[in-house]
Design a protein around this motif. Structure first.
Motif, PDB file in Angstrom:
ATOM      1  N   ALA A  17      49.438 -24.900 -58.657  1.00 28.55           N
ATOM      2  CA  ALA A  17      50.445 -24.371 -57.743  1.00 28.55           C
ATOM      3  C   ALA A  17      51.642 -25.295 -57.619  1.00 28.55           C
ATOM      4  CB  ALA A  17      49.820 -24.137 -56.368  1.00 28.55           C
ATOM      5  N   ASP A  24      52.871 -18.607 -52.212  1.00 33.08           N
ATOM      6  CA  ASP A  24      52.217 -17.966 -53.357  1.00 33.08           C
ATOM      7  C   ASP A  24      50.787 -18.487 -53.507  1.00 33.08           C
ATOM      8  OD1 ASP A  24      54.599 -16.647 -53.817  1.00 33.08           O
ATOM      9  OD2 ASP A  24      55.124 -17.803 -55.603  1.00 33.08           O
ATOM     10  N   ALA A  25      50.625 -19.797 -53.362  1.00 27.59           N
ATOM     11  CA  ALA A  25      49.293 -20.399 -53.469  1.00 27.59           C
ATOM     12  C   ALA A  25      48.401 -19.953 -52.305  1.00 27.59           C
ATOM     13  CB  ALA A  25      49.400 -21.915 -53.511  1.00 27.59           C
ATOM     14  N   THR A  28      47.216 -16.458 -53.087  1.00 23.13           N
ATOM     15  CA  THR A  28      46.240 -16.520 -54.171  1.00 23.13           C
ATOM     16  C   THR A  28      44.901 -17.039 -53.674  1.00 23.13           C
ATOM     17  OG1 THR A  28      47.974 -16.811 -55.828  1.00 23.13           O
ATOM     18  CG2 THR A  28      45.761 -17.555 -56.432  1.00 23.13           C
ATOM     19  N   THR A 113      52.324 -20.201 -59.429  1.00 18.63           N
ATOM     20  CA  THR A 113      50.886 -20.289 -59.181  1.00 18.63           C
ATOM     21  C   THR A 113      50.126 -19.651 -60.340  1.00 18.63           C
ATOM     22  OG1 THR A 113      51.256 -20.136 -56.793  1.00 18.63           O
ATOM     23  CG2 THR A 113      49.024 -19.737 -57.556  1.00 18.63           C
TER      24      THR A 113
END
Length: 135
Positions: A17, A24-25, A28, A113
């Protein structure tokens, strides 16, 4: 006695990441079937804060990896890629189910990511070693 998939590492996950886009991480990580149980960060405050925001209030074993440091003055792009490949191999050597590898940026990889299994992680490390040297 037959080895389980966990014993041979086939279900391990590695989240690479960018600290620039921790959201975004976080997204996810929330979609993974197991929680992150190892965090490896670049030695910068940005990466440490981004990783903390991904795991939230949970305590997770965390390592600071100097090989993930941003590009230093006078360092070539090839040197940065070689360091990243070496760091990824080091993460693989650690025992974990889901590892978060928080870099300052993943611009060199063209994304923010990535989720990889163990084979994918080694493929990325090997590919980084094969890239032509960059200035």
């Amino acid at each position: 006695m037959e080895a389980s998939s966990r014993d041979n590492g086939s279900d391990r996950r590695f989240v690479l990441a960018s600290a620039v886009k921790p959201e975004d991480a976080r997204r996810t990580a929330a979609e993974l079937p197991e929680p992150i149980d190892l965090v490896v960060t670049s030695p910068t405050e940005l990466a440490r804060q981004a990783a903390a925001s991904v795991v939230g209030d949970r305590w997770v074993f965390t390592l600071e990896e100097p090989l993930l440091a941003p590009r230093a003055s006078g360092e070539s792009g090839g040197d940065v890629l070689a360091r990243l490949a070496q760091a990824l191999r080091g993460v693989r050597a650690r025992r974990s189910s889901v590892s978060l590898v928080m870099c300052d940026t993943l611009d060199l990889l063209g994304g923010s990511t990535f989720v990889l299994d163990e084979k994918g992680l080694m493929h990325v490390a090997d590919a980084l070693d094969q890239l032509p040297l960059l200035d």
